[in-house]
Design an enzyme around this catalytic site. Structure first.
Site, PDB file in Angstrom:
ATOM      1  N   ASP A   4      83.355 -15.033 -66.351  1.00 40.06           N
ATOM      2  CA  ASP A   4      84.726 -15.220 -65.876  1.00 40.06           C
ATOM      3  C   ASP A   4      85.626 -14.088 -66.387  1.00 40.06           C
ATOM      4  OD1 ASP A   4      86.831 -16.398 -64.627  1.00 40.06           O
ATOM      5  OD2 ASP A   4      87.020 -18.097 -65.997  1.00 40.06           O
ATOM      6  N   HIS A  47      84.975  -7.113 -60.171  1.00 37.80           N
ATOM      7  CA  HIS A  47      83.634  -7.634 -59.850  1.00 37.80           C
ATOM      8  C   HIS A  47      82.586  -6.519 -59.964  1.00 37.80           C
ATOM      9  CE1 HIS A  47      85.439 -11.367 -58.874  1.00 37.80           C
ATOM     10  NE2 HIS A  47      85.989 -10.990 -57.739  1.00 37.80           N
ATOM     11  N   LEU A  76      61.291 -12.356 -68.545  1.00 35.35           N
ATOM     12  CA  LEU A  76      62.560 -13.076 -68.393  1.00 35.35           C
ATOM     13  C   LEU A  76      62.756 -13.573 -66.958  1.00 35.35           C
ATOM     14  CD1 LEU A  76      65.561 -13.659 -69.461  1.00 35.35           C
ATOM     15  CD2 LEU A  76      66.128 -11.434 -68.477  1.00 35.35           C
TER      16      LEU A  76
END
Ligand code: FPP
Length: 257
Positions: free
Chosen positions: A35, A52, A146
């Protein structure tokens, strides 16, 4: 600039040495609510999409450090079912990010043996976004390192409703009885059925709420919040969160000595 870099590296190394790098002490599954991209851009008088774009760089940085520390699953909340309410240009930009990110990062993802996965309603995504995600998922499906799990067009309540509907259908068709339904059964109908529950949830930018993210799965997760905006979030912050997690005493409702 050189001094800044030097101090950053020194701080990073100090933090890394303080971390209990014993693999059992590293959270297996870390979920992040990324955020603050908009505010990061606003503070620089830039358009929100610049935030972004910068946030995408942080995704790369954090995926790398998670991989290096031996984290098993990294779930990133990249687009919620509520984010469609944003201006069309912003939504379009956000929907172009998986493509951009994967175009640039896929070779490294392969090198690192990372497996790309997704939770959320894939069908609701634009064709080009779906194509990029499908391609990455297909290409990395046998990778054993991962799991880089993007929550895209994801909403926890929608996920729970969908799970309930599938479960009820099975009951209607006589494949499942009401008596057989346990917490484990509910788990199996969620989009995360194949994943361990998150051990640690991080939310950046000073907001202290869940915003419809993994409501069922976070029941016993440790939460860690930071004022740092997502584009500024770095390896050191990530390790600070893990270090805080390592000091917690997880009791799961029971008692410990
Ligand atoms: C919240 O910040 C962030 C989002 C809704 C988008 C998160 C997306 C990224 C970090 C990039 C994703 C990258 C890939 C590879 C999919 P906000 O815009 O709500 O910030 P604000 O609260 O400051 O306005």
């Amino acid at each position: 600039m050189i001094f800044k870099k030097f101090f950053k590296k020194a701080k990073f190394e100090k933090r890394a040495s303080e971390l209990d790098s014993n693999i059992e002490e590293i959270p297996s599954h870390i979920a992040i609510i990324m955020d603050g991209n908009g505010r990061w851009a606003k503070r620089r008088a830039m358009p929100r999409i610049a935030g972004h774009q910068e946030g995408m760089k942080t995704v790369r940085r954090i995926a790398r450090v998670a991989d290096e520390l031996g984290v098993k699953v990294l779930t990133l909340y990249a687009f919620s079912t509520e984010n469609w309410k944003r201006p069309k240009t912003e939504v379009e930009y956000l929907m172009s990010l998986p493509e951009k990110f994967l175009d640039e990062f896929l070779p490294e993802i392969m090198e690192r043996n990372i497996c790309v996965q997704m939770i959320g309603e894939k069908e609701g995504l634009p064709e080009h976004t779906k194509r990029a995600i499908n391609k990455a998922m297909e290409k990395t499906k046998n990778n054993t390192g991962l799991i880089l799990n993007f929550a895209l067009n994801y909403g926890s309540r929608a996920e729970i409703v969908k799970a309930m509907k599938s479960m009820m259908k099975e009951v209607q068709e006589g494949k499942l009885t009401i008596e057989e339904i346990t917490e484990e059964t509910v788990n199996q109908y969620l989009m995360t059925s194949h994943l361990p529950e998150p051990d640690l949830l991080i939310r950046t930018s000073g907001e202290v709420r869940l915003s419809n993210f993994m409501l069922w799965q976070l029941a016993y997760t440790e939460f860690w919040f930071t004022e740092t905006l997502w584009p500024d979030f770095d390896e050191e912050d990530f390790m600070e969160a893990i270090q805080a997690y390592q000091k917690r005493n997880r009791r799961y409702g029971g008692l410990t000595d």
